[in-house]
Motif scaffolding. Structure first.
Motif, PDB file in Angstrom:
ATOM      1  N   ALA A  32       0.826  -1.206   0.000  1.00  0.00           N
ATOM      2  CA  ALA A  32       0.000   0.000   0.000  1.00  0.00           C
ATOM      3  C   ALA A  32       0.860   1.255   0.000  1.00  0.00           C
ATOM      4  CB  ALA A  32      -0.934  -0.012   1.207  1.00  0.00           C
ATOM      5  N   GLU A  33       1.954   1.228   0.750  1.00  0.00           N
ATOM      6  CA  GLU A  33       2.862   2.377   0.785  1.00  0.00           C
ATOM      7  C   GLU A  33       3.469   2.624  -0.591  1.00  0.00           C
ATOM      8  OE1 GLU A  33       3.234   4.416   3.130  1.00  0.00           O
ATOM      9  OE2 GLU A  33       2.769   3.457   5.045  1.00  0.00           O
ATOM     10  N   TRP A  37      -1.925   5.672  -1.168  1.00  0.00           N
ATOM     11  CA  TRP A  37      -3.222   5.602  -0.503  1.00  0.00           C
ATOM     12  C   TRP A  37      -4.264   6.449  -1.230  1.00  0.00           C
ATOM     13  CZ3 TRP A  37      -3.050   2.179   3.455  1.00  0.00           C
ATOM     14  CH2 TRP A  37      -1.798   1.898   4.014  1.00  0.00           C
ATOM     15  N   PRO A  38      -5.547   6.124  -1.031  1.00  0.00           N
ATOM     16  CA  PRO A  38      -6.140   4.948  -0.380  1.00  0.00           C
ATOM     17  C   PRO A  38      -6.032   3.721  -1.265  1.00  0.00           C
ATOM     18  CG  PRO A  38      -7.873   6.283  -1.306  1.00  0.00           C
ATOM     19  CD  PRO A  38      -6.592   7.055  -1.542  1.00  0.00           C
ATOM     20  N   VAL A  39      -6.224   2.535  -0.654  1.00  0.00           N
ATOM     21  CA  VAL A  39      -6.087   1.299  -1.399  1.00  0.00           C
ATOM     22  C   VAL A  39      -7.315   0.415  -1.231  1.00  0.00           C
ATOM     23  CG1 VAL A  39      -3.562   1.280  -1.252  1.00  0.00           C
ATOM     24  CG2 VAL A  39      -4.927   0.102   0.514  1.00  0.00           C
ATOM     25  N   THR A  60      -7.259   3.755   4.198  1.00  0.00           N
ATOM     26  CA  THR A  60      -6.442   4.966   4.156  1.00  0.00           C
ATOM     27  C   THR A  60      -5.188   4.920   5.017  1.00  0.00           C
ATOM     28  OG1 THR A  60      -7.827   5.939   5.891  1.00  0.00           O
ATOM     29  CG2 THR A  60      -8.428   6.427   3.598  1.00  0.00           C
ATOM     30  N   ARG A  86      -4.266   0.335  -5.574  1.00  0.00           N
ATOM     31  CA  ARG A  86      -4.645   1.715  -5.282  1.00  0.00           C
ATOM     32  C   ARG A  86      -6.050   1.986  -5.787  1.00  0.00           C
ATOM     33  NH1 ARG A  86      -3.770   6.670  -7.970  1.00  0.00           N
ATOM     34  NH2 ARG A  86      -2.545   5.633  -9.587  1.00  0.00           N
TER      35      ARG A  86
END
Length: 220
Positions: A32-33, A37-39, A60, A86
């Motif tokens: 996710a990083e 974000w958001p994913v 988030t 994402r």
């Protein structure tokens, strides 16, 4: 044999929205990083992913992602494979695009809206591959829910031209590659300026023999 069709679609100029498959909460947070974000976090297995409750939207932060992984691990076991993706830009209209090899007619492209009601009512249109731009335009307008793509019922108008181009390219792929017996674009979001393919799977097989027809085909 079922495969991820991302690379196959890329050969026809179609890009699948980036996603990473993970097997732990830590891997999910790291993905996710990287993606931003958001994913969305969803079950990667195609069979399980068709069940209700296998997608978590709009996550988030790391704690939300870890919580989602824990929920899925409780349902499917530790080490369950999840896909982190994402969130696609909104607003967008969800649609479904597919190809199936019909024994009598050869490759057939299907199109419908991805709303639950449209799926339950089997509101789909079909055209034989390959598709001209006129075929793609007619296919989009065949479904009863098509007005949602053109700014009616409170929806903003979306990029129907981009959707039609996608259908033409999918039809070309289906016509060129008899090894593809089925192709499912899990969800195609049609936004105000572009289309986004969120996932794609293909089933490959060895053709029984060469197709008997060449060039455009039409239902009689």
């Amino acid at each position: 044999m079922e495969i991820d069709a991302t690379e196959l679609l890329s050969c026809y100029g179609l890009t699948v929205w980036p996603a990473e498959v993970v097997r732990s909460a830590g891997e999910a947070v790291a993905a996710a990083e990287r993606l931003g974000w958001p994913v969305v976090v969803k079950v990667a297995d195609p069979g399980a992913s068709r069940r209700a409750g296998t997608v978590r939207l709009g996550l988030t932060g790391p704690e939300m992602v870890r919580h989602a992984y824990t929920e899925f691990a409780e349902l499917f076991g530790e080490g369950v494979e999840l896909a982190v993706q994402r969130m696609a830009p909104q607003p967008a209209v969800p649609t479904v695009v597919g190809v199936i090899e019909d024994p009598a007619f050869g490759p057939v492209v299907s199109f419908g809206l991805g709303e639950v009601t449209a799926r339950l009512l089997q509101d789909q249109g079909f055209r034989l591959a390959p598709l001209t731009r006129e075929d793609a335009s007619a296919l989009v307008r065949t479904v009863r829910a098509a007005p949602l793509l053109f700014g009616e019922y409170g929806y903003p108008p979306v990029a129907v031209d981009a959707l039609e181009e996608l259908l033409v390219r999918v039809g070309r792929l289906a016509h060129d590659l008899p090894e593809v017996s089925r192709l499912d674009l899990d969800q195609v979001l049609v936004g105000e300026s572009d289309v986004m393919i969120l996932g794609a799977r293909a089933i490959l097989r060895t053709p029984a023999g060469p197709r008997l027809d060449v060039g455009p085909r039409r239902l009689s």
